[in-house]
Design a protein around this motif. Structure first.
Motif, PDB file in Angstrom:
ATOM      1  N   HIS A 187       0.797  -1.018  -0.005  1.00  8.99           N
ATOM      2  CA  HIS A 187      -0.173  -0.009  -0.008  1.00  8.99           C
ATOM      3  C   HIS A 187       0.960   1.322  -0.169  1.00  8.99           C
ATOM      4  CE1 HIS A 187      -2.952   3.103   1.685  1.00  8.99           C
ATOM      5  NE2 HIS A 187      -3.841   2.152   1.093  1.00  8.99           N
ATOM      6  N   GLY A 188       0.431   2.250  -0.700  1.00  4.38           N
ATOM      7  CA  GLY A 188       1.184   3.739  -0.526  1.00  4.38           C
ATOM      8  C   GLY A 188       1.845   4.109   0.602  1.00  4.38           C
ATOM      9  N   LYS A 189       0.949   3.730   1.782  1.00  4.31           N
ATOM     10  CA  LYS A 189       1.320   4.132   3.139  1.00  4.31           C
ATOM     11  C   LYS A 189       2.777   3.811   3.567  1.00  4.31           C
ATOM     12  CE  LYS A 189      -2.093   6.695   4.917  1.00  4.31           C
ATOM     13  NZ  LYS A 189      -1.703   7.927   5.240  1.00  4.31           N
ATOM     14  N   ILE A 190       2.986   2.742   2.752  1.00  6.53           N
ATOM     15  CA  ILE A 190       4.671   2.414   3.124  1.00  6.53           C
ATOM     16  C   ILE A 190       5.602   3.309   2.963  1.00  6.53           C
ATOM     17  CG2 ILE A 190       5.394   1.148   0.950  1.00  6.53           C
ATOM     18  CD1 ILE A 190       5.915  -0.050   4.289  1.00  6.53           C
ATOM     19  N   ILE A 191       5.461   4.352   1.806  1.00  5.26           N
ATOM     20  CA  ILE A 191       6.257   5.243   1.574  1.00  5.26           C
ATOM     21  C   ILE A 191       6.194   6.339   2.689  1.00  5.26           C
ATOM     22  CG2 ILE A 191       6.720   7.203  -0.006  1.00  5.26           C
ATOM     23  CD1 ILE A 191       7.212   4.503  -1.197  1.00  5.26           C
ATOM     24  N   ASP A 192       4.933   6.763   3.144  1.00  6.04           N
ATOM     25  CA  ASP A 192       5.199   7.539   4.487  1.00  6.04           C
ATOM     26  C   ASP A 192       5.828   7.073   5.499  1.00  6.04           C
ATOM     27  OD1 ASP A 192       3.173   9.427   2.930  1.00  6.04           O
ATOM     28  OD2 ASP A 192       1.611   8.042   3.619  1.00  6.04           O
ATOM     29  N   VAL A 193       5.459   5.785   5.573  1.00  4.56           N
ATOM     30  CA  VAL A 193       6.157   5.125   7.062  1.00  4.56           C
ATOM     31  C   VAL A 193       8.089   5.433   6.523  1.00  4.56           C
ATOM     32  CG1 VAL A 193       6.897   3.080   8.004  1.00  4.56           C
ATOM     33  CG2 VAL A 193       4.446   3.648   7.615  1.00  4.56           C
ATOM     34  N   MET A 194       8.373   5.171   5.470  1.00  4.52           N
ATOM     35  CA  MET A 194       9.832   4.992   5.018  1.00  4.52           C
ATOM     36  C   MET A 194      10.320   6.478   5.225  1.00  4.52           C
ATOM     37  SD  MET A 194      10.935   2.224   2.237  1.00  4.52           S
ATOM     38  CE  MET A 194       9.359   2.283   1.035  1.00  4.52           C
ATOM     39  N   ILE A 195       9.487   7.416   4.782  1.00  4.93           N
ATOM     40  CA  ILE A 195      10.088   8.733   4.848  1.00  4.93           C
ATOM     41  C   ILE A 195      10.144   9.162   6.343  1.00  4.93           C
ATOM     42  CG2 ILE A 195       9.092  11.122   4.297  1.00  4.93           C
ATOM     43  CD1 ILE A 195      10.403  10.286   1.868  1.00  4.93           C
ATOM     44  N   CYS A 196       9.184   8.797   7.029  1.00 12.09           N
ATOM     45  CA  CYS A 196       9.378   9.170   8.608  1.00 12.09           C
ATOM     46  C   CYS A 196      10.304   8.667   9.048  1.00 12.09           C
ATOM     47  CB  CYS A 196       7.902   8.540   9.184  1.00 12.09           C
ATOM     48  SG  CYS A 196       7.706   9.033  11.171  1.00 12.09           S
ATOM     49  N   LYS A 197      10.712   7.364   9.006  1.00 13.15           N
ATOM     50  CA  LYS A 197      11.988   6.532   9.481  1.00 13.15           C
ATOM     51  C   LYS A 197      13.059   7.192   8.951  1.00 13.15           C
ATOM     52  CE  LYS A 197       9.939   2.235  10.383  1.00 13.15           C
ATOM     53  NZ  LYS A 197       9.946   0.663   9.949  1.00 13.15           N
ATOM     54  N   ILE A 198      13.557   7.829   7.812  1.00 13.61           N
ATOM     55  CA  ILE A 198      14.567   8.529   7.289  1.00 13.61           C
ATOM     56  C   ILE A 198      14.823   9.710   7.991  1.00 13.61           C
ATOM     57  CG2 ILE A 198      15.638   9.315   5.341  1.00 13.61           C
ATOM     58  CD1 ILE A 198      14.057   7.090   3.632  1.00 13.61           C
ATOM     59  N   ARG A 199      13.643  10.462   8.200  1.00  8.36           N
ATOM     60  CA  ARG A 199      13.785  11.771   8.886  1.00  8.36           C
ATOM     61  C   ARG A 199      14.135  11.637  10.118  1.00  8.36           C
ATOM     62  NH1 ARG A 199       8.029  14.055   6.561  1.00  8.36           N
ATOM     63  NH2 ARG A 199       8.649  15.420   4.963  1.00  8.36           N
ATOM     64  N   LYS A 200      13.603  10.548  10.887  1.00 11.11           N
ATOM     65  CA  LYS A 200      13.987  10.260  12.423  1.00 11.11           C
ATOM     66  C   LYS A 200      15.548  10.025  12.427  1.00 11.11           C
ATOM     67  CE  LYS A 200      12.944   7.619  16.388  1.00 11.11           C
ATOM     68  NZ  LYS A 200      11.863   6.522  16.926  1.00 11.11           N
ATOM     69  N   LYS A 201      16.165   9.162  11.485  1.00 16.49           N
ATOM     70  CA  LYS A 201      17.488   8.928  11.425  1.00 16.49           C
ATOM     71  C   LYS A 201      18.232  10.314  11.058  1.00 16.49           C
ATOM     72  CE  LYS A 201      16.800   3.934  10.231  1.00 16.49           C
ATOM     73  NZ  LYS A 201      17.028   3.139   9.261  1.00 16.49           N
ATOM     74  N   MET A 202      17.982  11.022   9.915  1.00 20.23           N
ATOM     75  CA  MET A 202      18.456  12.312   9.731  1.00 20.23           C
ATOM     76  C   MET A 202      18.547  13.439  10.861  1.00 20.23           C
ATOM     77  SD  MET A 202      18.078  12.645   5.609  1.00 20.23           S
ATOM     78  CE  MET A 202      18.834  11.634   4.661  1.00 20.23           C
ATOM     79  N   ARG A 203      17.534  13.433  11.682  1.00 24.26           N
ATOM     80  CA  ARG A 203      17.663  14.537  12.751  1.00 24.26           C
ATOM     81  C   ARG A 203      18.488  14.130  13.807  1.00 24.26           C
ATOM     82  NH1 ARG A 203      11.804  13.063  13.306  1.00 24.26           N
ATOM     83  NH2 ARG A 203      10.608  14.510  11.959  1.00 24.26           N
ATOM     84  N   GLU A 204      19.203  12.975  13.849  1.00 23.29           N
ATOM     85  CA  GLU A 204      20.254  12.537  14.850  1.00 23.29           C
ATOM     86  C   GLU A 204      21.605  13.523  14.459  1.00 23.29           C
ATOM     87  OE1 GLU A 204      20.598   8.487  15.368  1.00 23.29           O
ATOM     88  OE2 GLU A 204      18.604   8.130  15.919  1.00 23.29           O
ATOM     89  N   PHE A 205      21.570  13.604  13.099  1.00 18.98           N
ATOM     90  CA  PHE A 205      22.594  14.464  12.590  1.00 18.98           C
ATOM     91  C   PHE A 205      22.383  16.026  12.365  1.00 18.98           C
ATOM     92  CE2 PHE A 205      23.352  10.056  11.098  1.00 18.98           C
ATOM     93  CZ  PHE A 205      24.668   9.969  11.224  1.00 18.98           C
ATOM     94  N   GLY A 206      21.381  16.460  13.060  1.00 19.25           N
ATOM     95  CA  GLY A 206      20.909  17.595  12.919  1.00 19.25           C
ATOM     96  C   GLY A 206      20.325  18.085  11.570  1.00 19.25           C
ATOM     97  N   ILE A 207      19.832  17.150  10.952  1.00 21.96           N
ATOM     98  CA  ILE A 207      19.188  17.632   9.637  1.00 21.96           C
ATOM     99  C   ILE A 207      17.611  17.320   9.917  1.00 21.96           C
ATOM    100  CG2 ILE A 207      18.659  16.970   7.133  1.00 21.96           C
ATOM    101  CD1 ILE A 207      21.604  16.096   7.280  1.00 21.96           C
ATOM    102  N   THR A 208      16.954  18.579  10.200  1.00 19.86           N
ATOM    103  CA  THR A 208      15.505  18.429  10.787  1.00 19.86           C
ATOM    104  C   THR A 208      14.428  18.075   9.779  1.00 19.86           C
ATOM    105  OG1 THR A 208      15.531  20.664  10.608  1.00 19.86           O
ATOM    106  CG2 THR A 208      16.192  19.819  12.728  1.00 19.86           C
ATOM    107  N   ASP A 209      14.689  18.629   8.505  1.00 17.87           N
ATOM    108  CA  ASP A 209      13.716  18.500   7.303  1.00 17.87           C
ATOM    109  C   ASP A 209      14.154  18.081   6.077  1.00 17.87           C
ATOM    110  OD1 ASP A 209      11.229  18.490   6.293  1.00 17.87           O
ATOM    111  OD2 ASP A 209      11.057  20.887   6.367  1.00 17.87           O
ATOM    112  N   PRO A 210      14.701  16.939   5.990  1.00 18.84           N
ATOM    113  CA  PRO A 210      15.570  16.452   4.621  1.00 18.84           C
ATOM    114  C   PRO A 210      14.467  16.465   3.255  1.00 18.84           C
ATOM    115  CG  PRO A 210      14.787  14.552   6.008  1.00 18.84           C
ATOM    116  CD  PRO A 210      14.438  15.902   6.765  1.00 18.84           C
TER     117      PRO A 210
END
Length: 267
Positions: A187-210
């Motif tokens: 289902h297309g929602k899987i893309i939203d889930v992946m984007i959310c997880k990537i954002r969370k991982k990048m926030r640890e590097f100080g990138i808040t809105d990739p």
């Protein structure tokens, strides 16, 4: 990589990808949509493809000329069974990005396709640089400030695709087609889930809105988020510095087969 392959439907087996494309699709590296030449311009205007492949017995530049005259910017590669140097030169001069023989080995064909897509996206090497982020396509690795970003294979695919198409908004459908390459898509929602997880991982590097979310449309890479902190502060300070004044006077600042379109394009 999402690819539109245009075959000659008038010949036996015409609507099949050549051996090299078929091998790449089996490996999951390509999502191939097969089509006849009818209605191809409308198809390209309606859907997002990384590259167009025109496969013919001999070079025929009428379709290529039609695509370019219609101002379709999608890169085009021609795969032909037989050609002369003059015919190849003619195809390249009209607007083909490459013209190769159908006997080309799959590994070389896939490398050529990837190179064309990279150059079209403004990247000239296997390392895609966007500020603090480097995407190593050959190693399938993303680094932030030289530190590897822990991503799953699918998450990496999302980052690579959005980096390659950094100036475009990609719909969930386009992301799914590229990620699952003709396999059964979730289902297309899987893309939203992946984007959310990537954002969370990048926030640890100080990138808040990739990524920028275009509601109802899709996602786009936010290049501003990857600007090094020092460069960002310098730009802010420069914009905040008052204009110099020489006097006290005030200063003013200045492998699916799609059906032919019912209304055929005129070549």
């Amino acid at each position: 990589m999402r690819l539109l392959c245009i075959g000659d439907s008038s010949t036996p087996g015409g609507l099949r990808p050549c051996h090299g494309l078929a091998e790449a699709a089996v490996e999951g590296a390509l999502s191939i949509t097969m089509s006849g030449p009818e209605g191809v311009v409308e198809t390209l205007r309606r859907s997002q493809y990384d590259i167009v492949v025109i496969q013919l017995a001999q070079p025929d530049t009428r379709l290529l000329r039609h695509i370019r005259n219609s101002r379709i910017p999608t890169p085009v590669i021609m795969i032909v069974r037989a050609s002369t140097p003059a015919e190849v030169a003619d195809a390249l001069s009209i607007g083909a990005d490459d013209c190769v023989s159908s006997t080309i080995e799959p590994v070389e064909l896939l490398a050529r396709l990837r190179a064309i897509v990279r150059r079209t996206g403004g990247h000239d090497s296997l390392s895609l640089h966007v500020g603090r982020m480097v995407v190593n396509v050959d190693r399938r690795q993303v680094r932030i400030d030289k530190t590897p970003l822990p991503l799953t294979p699918r998450e990496y695919d999302v980052v690579e695709l959005l980096t390659l198409r950094k100036n475009q908004v990609l719909s969930k459908e386009a992301l799914l087609d590229n990620l699952y390459a003709g396999q059964e898509e979730p289902h297309g929602k899987i893309i939203d889930v992946m984007i959310c997880k990537i954002r969370k991982k990048m926030r640890e590097f100080g990138i808040t809105d990739p990524f920028i979310t275009q509601w109802g449309i899709g996602y786009r890479l936010n290049e501003q988020a990857f600007i090094p902190l020092g460069a960002r502060m310098n730009a802010h300070n420069a914009s905040a510095t008052p204009a110099s004044r020489e006097t006290s006077l005030p200063v003013t600042r200045g492998i699916n087969v799609i059906s032919p379109i019912s209304k055929m394009d005129v070549l």
